[in-house]
Each structure stands twice: as C-alpha cells, then as structure tokens.
Write a protein that holds these residues in place. Structure first.
Motif, PDB file in Angstrom:
ATOM      1  N   LEU A   1      70.688  41.370  62.840  1.00 38.15           N
ATOM      2  CA  LEU A   1      69.228  41.336  62.734  1.00 38.15           C
ATOM      3  C   LEU A   1      68.533  40.808  63.982  1.00 38.15           C
ATOM      4  O   LEU A   1      67.425  41.215  64.292  1.00 38.15           O
ATOM      5  N   CYS A   2      69.185  39.875  64.679  1.00 35.89           N
ATOM      6  CA  CYS A   2      68.531  39.379  65.907  1.00 35.89           C
ATOM      7  C   CYS A   2      69.591  38.989  66.928  1.00 35.89           C
ATOM      8  O   CYS A   2      70.206  39.862  67.538  1.00 35.89           O
ATOM      9  N   SER A   3      69.840  37.697  67.096  1.00 35.36           N
ATOM     10  CA  SER A   3      70.690  37.284  68.211  1.00 35.36           C
ATOM     11  C   SER A   3      71.309  35.914  67.966  1.00 35.36           C
ATOM     12  O   SER A   3      71.557  35.177  68.906  1.00 35.36           O
ATOM     13  N   CYS A   4      71.538  35.561  66.706  1.00 34.53           N
ATOM     14  CA  CYS A   4      72.074  34.235  66.395  1.00 34.53           C
ATOM     15  C   CYS A   4      73.445  34.057  67.059  1.00 34.53           C
ATOM     16  O   CYS A   4      74.260  34.980  67.068  1.00 34.53           O
TER      17      CYS A   4
ATOM     18  N   ILE B   1      63.189  38.569  63.910  1.00 33.39           N
ATOM     19  CA  ILE B   1      63.800  39.697  63.204  1.00 33.39           C
ATOM     20  C   ILE B   1      62.751  40.774  62.914  1.00 33.39           C
ATOM     21  O   ILE B   1      62.996  41.971  63.084  1.00 33.39           O
TER      22      ILE B   1
ATOM     23  N   TYR C   1      64.397  42.210  75.196  1.00 29.96           N
ATOM     24  CA  TYR C   1      64.644  41.169  74.195  1.00 29.96           C
ATOM     25  C   TYR C   1      63.600  40.062  74.246  1.00 29.96           C
ATOM     26  O   TYR C   1      63.055  39.651  73.227  1.00 29.96           O
TER      27      TYR C   1
ATOM     28  N   CYS D   1      75.288  39.635  65.402  1.00 25.80           N
ATOM     29  CA  CYS D   1      74.098  39.274  64.630  1.00 25.80           C
ATOM     30  C   CYS D   1      73.306  40.565  64.512  1.00 25.80           C
ATOM     31  O   CYS D   1      72.668  40.990  65.472  1.00 25.80           O
TER      32      CYS D   1
ATOM     33  N   PRO E   1      73.434  33.878  74.494  1.00 25.73           N
ATOM     34  CA  PRO E   1      74.224  35.115  74.437  1.00 25.73           C
ATOM     35  C   PRO E   1      73.971  36.039  75.624  1.00 25.73           C
ATOM     36  O   PRO E   1      72.877  36.058  76.181  1.00 25.73           O
TER      37      PRO E   1
ATOM     38  N   ASN F   1      77.977  33.489  81.780  1.00 32.67           N
ATOM     39  CA  ASN F   1      78.148  34.694  80.983  1.00 32.67           C
ATOM     40  C   ASN F   1      78.368  35.906  81.872  1.00 32.67           C
ATOM     41  O   ASN F   1      78.332  37.031  81.420  1.00 32.67           O
TER      42      ASN F   1
ATOM     43  N   TRP G   1      63.760  48.621  75.483  1.00 32.63           N
ATOM     44  CA  TRP G   1      64.271  47.385  74.870  1.00 32.63           C
ATOM     45  C   TRP G   1      64.093  46.220  75.828  1.00 32.63           C
ATOM     46  O   TRP G   1      64.537  46.265  76.966  1.00 32.63           O
TER      47      TRP G   1
ATOM     48  N   ILE H   1      61.945  42.660  66.180  1.00 36.29           N
ATOM     49  CA  ILE H   1      63.056  43.526  66.590  1.00 36.29           C
ATOM     50  C   ILE H   1      63.164  44.717  65.642  1.00 36.29           C
ATOM     51  O   ILE H   1      63.316  45.864  66.065  1.00 36.29           O
TER      52      ILE H   1
ATOM     53  N   LYS I   1      72.860  41.080  72.462  1.00 42.20           N
ATOM     54  CA  LYS I   1      71.521  41.264  71.901  1.00 42.20           C
ATOM     55  C   LYS I   1      71.138  42.732  71.821  1.00 42.20           C
ATOM     56  O   LYS I   1      70.135  43.078  71.216  1.00 42.20           O
TER      57      LYS I   1
END
Lengths: 124, 195
Positions: B102-105, A63, A81, B100, B114, A27, A79, A66, B119
């Motif tokens: 709402l999150c990171s799908c 969700i 993750y 996504c 990802p 990536n 932030w 977040i 994200k």
C-alpha cells in the motif's frame, strides 16, 4: 516540544566510513534526490514524534494519495514518491485544521515571486 | 511559475515549513537533526549487526525471533518505524520476502530509509502476485521446492528477514560476518554470499 531525537539517539552508533553499508549511499543511492524531499520527510517525522498527528494518520493519507495515483486511468505526472508524501502531509495538516490549503497556496506563490538568486548568500 | 498552474513541490514544502515554524509546531534545527540522522547514521549496517549477532549467538537468535523490537533494542537500535519489528528466518527450504503493497513501510532503525525500487509501484504490485518471477528478475533464482512467503506490511508490523548464514562461514567471527550482510538480503530479495 520534546526532543524527537531522543528516541533516535541509540541508533547513532559509530559507523564504518566505508564498506557496503557506508552512509550516505548505504542503499546504493542517495537517500534524498532533492533537498525539498528531505524537508518533507523531516516535517512528517518531526510532527508525528511531537504528537501533532499520529503515524497511522499520516500513513493512511499516504496510502490514499498513492492509491489515487495508481488507480487514475491517465497519469498527469510520473511516479514521484515524495510528491505523494508531501501531498499526504498537507492533506493531514489541512484535514485537522493546522493549516489551510489557501494559506499554503498563498505562501507558495509569495515564495515563487522572490527574485532569482534569493537563496544565494549576498556579500556584505 | 505560471499562475494557476501546479505549484512546485520545493516551494510548497518551503511554504509549509515556514507556516509550521511560525506556529511553533516544528523547530527547523530539530528537524535538521532528524534528517541528518537518516542521511548519515541510520542504515543497513544496523541490521547487519543484528543478523551477525543472531548467527553467532543462539540465545540472541531465539530472542530476536520471539520479539524483534526488544532484541534489536538490545543492540541499541530503536526509533520511528521500529516499534513492532517482526523477524522471520530464511532457510534452505523457506524464503521470506518483504513488501509494502500500500505504501512504503520499512523497518527504519535497522535498514534506514527504503530504496527507490522498494517504493516503486511495480515492485509493490508484482511481488505479491508473482514473487518467484520478480525475485528471478532481481537476480535471485530459488529452487522450485523452496516455499516463498511474501510478508506484506499491511498493519503496524515492520518485517525484517534473518537471512540464511552462507555455507563456508562457520569459522568466521561475528565482526567478520557483519560486512557480508546486505540490505537486499534483509528484505529477502537476495541471499548472503560467503566471501
């Protein structure tokens, strides 16, 4: 426990060692910046594949974490993750009684009291 | 660490792993295998193979657009977050981009995990509101008459973009098309360029 890797085995096709899609920077960045992130990731995947919880359950918890961060008027932390990922994982596990928040805290404090260098190999 | 302060994530992760291992709920060795797989094996190269096949095999392309998960599995790619992959096609007049909110799908079996920007709260919030502007900021200028559809992963669906095959690649065989296909093109924030 079933072997969660069974479903993944088909994805382990031989890869080019170089080129735009070459791992691990496929990536353009490392998949995990710090080792604990990979463990938190691995725990969630392992546990869902083993049926300890479902992925939709985990996704809902992620969700919620977040969303809470994003809607907070004042951000206590930047932030991060995988911080949300870890919090969501603990939320699900505590919520269904697999672990208690108190024992996680107690174990964390125990680990924090280890002397410096505890994780380095000691010469025999 | 100060008593009563926030517990460091690294230690809390280790504590959780210990507790779950003691209960027999995780096997650290199995977990190591899963992590290594995502760190080293599963990545956008898988998706690039799918795209190159679709560009060169019209029947495969049709199957891919009809049932993404099944067609992707034909090439040997399956697993977590790949149960309901829907493939949408970009053309000269239609552009799909994936988010996504709402999150990171994300479709792990074909794209790996990802990247950070996917994200990021800014990408997730802004792509639905002003896709043309965000795409432009990411280096993709689309003509005004190109219709943009933002694909939000709000259900179990994981989206994969089948990018437009670039002009000038008609003579290239499948294996030479694979390296041209980028992760960004399969998310829909870039186009595939001819070599």
């Amino acid at each position: 426990m079933t072997t969660p890797l069974e479903g993944q085995s088909a994805t382990t096709a031989p890869l080019d060692a170089e080129g735009p899609a070459a791992p691990p920077r496929s990536n353009g960045e490392l998949v995990f910046v710090e080792p604990w992130q990979s463990r938190a990731f691995g725990m969630a995947v392992t546990l869902s594949e083993a049926g300890v919880f479902t992925w939709p359950q985990f996704r809902a918890a992620l969700i919620a974490r977040i969303s809470a961060w994003e809607s907070a008027p004042v951000k206590d932390e930047n932030w991060n993750y995988y911080q949300h990922w870890l919090d969501a994982l603990q939320d699900v596990l505590v919520g269904q009684g697999t672990v208690s928040a108190d024992e996680v805290t107690a174990r964390t404090r125990t680990l924090a009291r280890r002397p410096p260098g505890h994780d380095h190999p000691h010469p025999r | 660490m100060t008593t009563g302060g926030p517990l460091p994530a690294a230690l809390r992760t280790e504590a959780l792993e210990q507790l779950l291992t003691e209960r027999g709920l995780i096997d650290p060795k199995v977990m190591d295998g899963i992590i290594t797989n995502y760190e080293t094996n599963v990545g956008p190269l898988n998706g690039a193979k799918v795209v190159a096949r679709a560009w060169t095999d019209p029947q495969y392309r049709r199957r891919l657009l009809e049932d993404g998960t099944a067609a992707i599995k034909e090439l040997g790619f399956s697993g977590s977050q790949g149960e309901h992959i829907v493939v949408v096609e970009n053309t000269a007049t239609t552009h799909n981009v994936v988010v996504c909110t709402l999150c990171s799908c994300y479709p792990w079996p074909v794209l790996g995990l990802p990247p950070s920007w996917y994200k990021d709260p800014a990408y997730r919030a802004r792509m639905v509101k002003e896709p043309r502007t965000v795409l432009s900021e990411m280096g993709l200028e689309l003509a005004d008459d190109v219709r943009i559809t933002v694909r939000d992963s709000t259900s179990e669906v994981r989206w994969l973009v089948l990018p437009e095959r670039p002009a000038g690649t008609e003579h290239l065989p499948e294996e030479q098309l694979v390296p041209l296909v980028t992760r960004d093109a399969m998310v829909g924030v870039a186009k595939v360029k001819a070599p």
